[in-house]
Scaffold this active site. Structure first.
Site, PDB file in Angstrom:
ATOM      1  CG  HIS A  11       2.462 -59.538 -22.223  1.00 50.44           C
ATOM      2  ND1 HIS A  11       3.163 -60.498 -22.920  1.00 50.44           N
ATOM      3  CD2 HIS A  11       2.781 -59.722 -20.920  1.00 50.44           C
ATOM      4  CE1 HIS A  11       3.872 -61.216 -22.083  1.00 50.44           C
ATOM      5  NE2 HIS A  11       3.657 -60.775 -20.853  1.00 50.44           N
ATOM      6  CD  GLU A  89       4.639 -61.737 -14.957  1.00 51.21           C
ATOM      7  OE1 GLU A  89       3.994 -61.618 -13.891  1.00 51.21           O
ATOM      8  OE2 GLU A  89       4.281 -62.474 -15.897  1.00 51.21           O
TER       9      GLU A  89
END
Length: 207
Positions: A11, A89
């Site tokens: 990202h 994450e």
């Protein structure tokens, strides 16, 4: 047989990246720079002629927004997208939301460095990189890899540490090697795989 193509994109810069905060499973969106990085990734993939069949992302908005912007640049927003927390994450536990300087003041430079850079030592209430890999790898093997091996052009937009899990298995890296590997934000990495899932070639489109 179609080419077996897998593209990984970390990202773009998030609001908490900008503030130097531990993010983990917290859910800030992209900054303007992060959105620009995602759009640039889409343009780079368009220039390479990519037509994707399926995409995977996490349940966190910064990865989903990155994927949306990439697909818009490609004019491919209609493809199937699968979202799963297996691609989230690493969970930083009690460090989440803390400024990294604040964390060092609270626990000391050495301890914070151990939590950030060791393979198997988790922060309080959080995950080590080893824990993150244990969560991410089964999903990759069971859900993502079969698509690639069927010849479906596959895009994964996720996070630095969850993508490390994929890189570790694809490139057969040791824990020490994967700890040293940094993935640039918004930079596509393209893998062409052989039928046995080994890497035939790799192209990194960073900068």
């Amino acid at each position: 047989m179609s080419e077996r193509l897998l593209v990984l994109v970390r990202h773009g810069q998030s609001e908490w990246n900008l503030k130097n905060l531990f993010t983990g499973w917290k859910d800030p969106d992209l900054t303007e720079l992060g959105a620009a990085e995602a759009k640039d990734a889409g343009r780079k993939l368009k220039a390479q002629g990519f037509v994707f069949d399926i995409a995977f992302t996490s349940t966190l908005i910064r990865a989903q927004h990155t994927l949306d912007l990439v697909l818009k640049e490609l004019d491919q927003t209609g493809i199937p997208v699968r979202k799963d927390q297996a691609l989230n994450e690493r969970d930083y536990g009690d460090l989440s939301g803390l400024n990294k300087d604040e964390a060092r003041k609270k626990w000391g430079d050495e301890q914070v460095l151990v939590w950030r850079r060791s393979y198997d030592v988790p922060p309080p209430g959080g995950e080590s990189l080893k824990d993150t890999l244990a969560r991410t790898l089964p999903y990759f093997v069971q859900e993502i890899l079969p698509c690639v091996l069927r010849g479906e052009c596959t895009l994964v937009a996720a996070h630095g540490n969850s993508l490390r899990a994929l890189v570790m298995v694809l490139e057969k890296l040791s824990p020490e090697q994967i700890l040293a590997r940094e993935l640039a934000t918004g930079a596509p990495v393209i893998y062409r795989l052989n039928a046995d899932a080994t890497v035939a070639s790799k192209l990194d489109l960073a900068a």
